[in-house]
Scaffold this active site. Structure first.
Site, PDB file in Angstrom:
ATOM      1  N   SER A 182       8.480  51.849 -66.888  1.00  0.00           N
ATOM      2  CA  SER A 182       9.884  51.555 -66.603  1.00  0.00           C
ATOM      3  C   SER A 182      10.804  51.638 -67.813  1.00  0.00           C
ATOM      4  O   SER A 182      12.002  51.824 -67.655  1.00  0.00           O
ATOM      5  CB  SER A 182      10.009  50.174 -65.972  1.00  0.00           C
ATOM      6  OG  SER A 182       9.395  49.191 -66.776  1.00  0.00           O
ATOM      7  N   HIS A 210       9.125  53.100 -59.869  1.00  0.00           N
ATOM      8  CA  HIS A 210      10.071  54.132 -60.328  1.00  0.00           C
ATOM      9  C   HIS A 210       9.659  55.535 -59.891  1.00  0.00           C
ATOM     10  O   HIS A 210      10.248  56.512 -60.348  1.00  0.00           O
ATOM     11  CB  HIS A 210      10.180  54.081 -61.857  1.00  0.00           C
ATOM     12  CG  HIS A 210      10.724  52.778 -62.348  1.00  0.00           C
ATOM     13  ND1 HIS A 210      12.070  52.509 -62.419  1.00  0.00           N
ATOM     14  CD2 HIS A 210      10.095  51.635 -62.722  1.00  0.00           C
ATOM     15  CE1 HIS A 210      12.247  51.266 -62.849  1.00  0.00           C
ATOM     16  NE2 HIS A 210      11.060  50.715 -63.040  1.00  0.00           N
ATOM     17  N   LYS A 241      15.022  50.192 -55.958  1.00  0.00           N
ATOM     18  CA  LYS A 241      15.338  51.381 -56.749  1.00  0.00           C
ATOM     19  C   LYS A 241      15.746  52.515 -55.788  1.00  0.00           C
ATOM     20  O   LYS A 241      16.828  52.450 -55.240  1.00  0.00           O
ATOM     21  CB  LYS A 241      14.181  51.685 -57.676  1.00  0.00           C
ATOM     22  CG  LYS A 241      13.896  50.379 -58.501  1.00  0.00           C
ATOM     23  CD  LYS A 241      12.823  50.473 -59.486  1.00  0.00           C
ATOM     24  CE  LYS A 241      12.328  49.110 -59.956  1.00  0.00           C
ATOM     25  NZ  LYS A 241      13.279  48.180 -60.529  1.00  0.00           N
TER      26      LYS A 241
HETATM   27  C1  PLP Z   1       7.450  48.893 -62.720  1.00  0.00           C
HETATM   28  C2  PLP Z   1       8.109  47.770 -61.989  1.00  0.00           C
HETATM   29  N1  PLP Z   1       7.375  46.996 -61.180  1.00  0.00           N
HETATM   30  C3  PLP Z   1       7.902  45.968 -60.492  1.00  0.00           C
HETATM   31  C4  PLP Z   1       9.241  45.668 -60.593  1.00  0.00           C
HETATM   32  C5  PLP Z   1       9.802  44.510 -59.841  1.00  0.00           C
HETATM   33  O1  PLP Z   1      10.561  44.969 -58.786  1.00  0.00           O
HETATM   34  P1  PLP Z   1      11.824  44.193 -58.205  1.00  0.00           P
HETATM   35  O2  PLP Z   1      12.902  44.248 -59.273  1.00  0.00           O
HETATM   36  O3  PLP Z   1      12.176  45.008 -57.032  1.00  0.00           O
HETATM   37  O4  PLP Z   1      11.419  42.820 -57.920  1.00  0.00           O
HETATM   38  C6  PLP Z   1      10.060  46.467 -61.395  1.00  0.00           C
HETATM   39  C7  PLP Z   1      11.499  46.199 -61.510  1.00  0.00           C
HETATM   40  O5  PLP Z   1      12.052  45.883 -62.505  1.00  0.00           O
HETATM   41  C8  PLP Z   1       9.477  47.519 -62.128  1.00  0.00           C
HETATM   42  O6  PLP Z   1      10.216  48.265 -62.948  1.00  0.00           O
END
Ligand code: PLP
Length: 393
Positions: A182, A210, A241
């Site tokens: 990310s 992502h 996203k």
């Molecule tokens: C790789 C990854 N996993 C999990 C999450 C968590 O998702 P959410 O923001 O939808 O709770 C994110 C978000 O920041 C992320 O980038």
């Protein structure tokens, strides 16, 4: 000692505010789009995860309005008890079909999806093996599990091999990686990971927050990109996203999903996603399938920005995706760079430790299929100007 001492002693944020370069919790007074309003000023947004631009898609907006009319504003309970709607089940059916897995399970956020999946599957005597750059929700999920947590160097397959060979042969093993990292914007080496997992009798879970909607011919993510869909046991995705909503899901075999349904505390003891959010996901899923031109445009933008940032002399690391980090390498310099971009009307996200390791501080830029060429021209012009002023290029 007062438990609140740490709060009274934390003054870093005030100090950065006094310097006029505090970049967090900025209130946006418009929709999340390629242009946003901040403090009455229009800014070009290159800090969003709205990869396909669906937050403002008329069909997504209409679906949320209709859902509120039919179901009201919330579910007032968890999926386990009174909080399951027919549209939750419809979404799970359609996600399972889309992801080519037997079943899917929806959670209220992506963060909870990782917490509720990993901590449920990894028990005492099991090993959970994670990439050092995995998302915070994976790290916290491992802390919540009772298993043995082992980290390997970022995307380093010889280190993964070493870690796997150090694990007790008979123990249960789960390898968890981000499909697309990310902050770094690089892609997990899934072919090697899947092969090492097979050799070591380990299962593979990929966090495709992502990647879904972005990678692969049909947008099914990292496994589709590598043509390895059968090699990945659990795919995790978020709705915050490409899906332009909130929530998360896993797709896997029917037996795994059934187990998670009955043992995952993050699922059972937390309220279900609200109707508007679920309806937005259903509409977004239709668009991910029916408008591949959005994905194509996103990749056209990605290729252009990779090329142009590199040509200007910026360090974008190993980015292979629409997440393009601009490495700065120092907290204050990153904030100063951010502030100058912001003053010129460009919205980016400054990332410092612990989200990245010290020395790897960066400005995280990310792109949306609906960015116009003119907006991107402006972004590059401002980056060139600020980069020169700051001595970064
Ligand atoms: C790789 C990854 N996993 C999990 C999450 C968590 O998702 P959410 O923001 O939808 O709770 C994110 C978000 O920041 C992320 O980038």
């Amino acid at each position: 000692m007062d438990i609140f001492d740490k709060c009274y002693n934390f003054t870093d944020a005030e100090e950065v505010k006094e310097m006029g370069i505090y970049p967090y919790f900025r209130a946006i007074s418009s929709g999340q789009d390629t242009e946003v309003m901040v403090d009455g000023k229009k800014m070009i947004m290159i800090g969003s995860n709205n990869y396909l631009g669906l937050t403002s898609h008329p069909k997504v907006k209409e679906a949320t309005l209709e859902a509120v009319k039919k179901y009201g504003s919330g579910c007032s309970g968890s999926r386990f008890l009174n909080g399951t709607l027919d549209i939750h089940e419809e979404l799970e059916r359609r996600l399972a079909e889309f992801m080519r897995k037997e079943a899917a399970q929806v959670f209220s956020t992506g963060f909870l999806t990782n917490l509720g999946t990993i901590s449920t599957l990894v028990n005492r005597k099991d090993h959970v093996i994670i990439d050092r750059s995995d998302h915070a929700s994976i790290v916290d999920a491992c802390r919540l599990s009772f298993g043995n947590v082992i980290k390997f160097k970022h995307n380093d397959m010889s280190d993964l091999k070493r870690v796997l060979s150090s694990c007790e042969n008979k123990a249960g093993k789960l390898i968890v990686v981000d499909g697309v990292f990310s902050m770094e914007g690089d892609i997990a080496n899934l072919p090697e990971i899947v092969s090492l997992a097979k050799q070591n009798n380990a299962r593979v879970m990929v966090d495709d927050a992502h990647a879904i909607g972005v990678l692969g011919e049909h947008g099914r993510g990292t496994a589709e990109y590598f043509k390895l869909e059968d090699g990945v046991d659990i795919v995790m995705g978020t709705f915050s996203k490409s899906f332009a909503s909130i929530g998360g899901f896993i797709a896997s075999s029917e037996r795994v999903i059934n187990y998670i349904k009955h043992f995952s505390r993050a699922l059972i003891f937390s309220a279900s996603p609200p109707p508007a959010a679920v309806a937005a996901c259903l509409a977004a899923l239709d668009i991910i399938k029916s408008e591949p031109e959005r994905r194509e445009r996103l990749w056209e933008i990605t290729r252009r920005m990779h090329k142009e940032f590199k040509a200007l002399g910026f360090n974008i690391g190993n980015s292979q995706t629409p997440i393009i980090p601009i490495y700065i390498g120092d907290d204050i310099k990153t904030f100063q760079f951010w502030k100058m971009l912001s003053d010129e009307g460009i919205f980016t996200n400054p990332i410092i430790s612990p989200a990245v390791s010290p020395g790897s501080q960066l400005l995280r830029t990310s792109y949306t299929a609906t960015h116009t060429d003119e907006q991107l021209d402006k972004v590059l012009e401002v980056f060139k100007k600020v980069g020169k002023k700051m001595g970064v290029i």
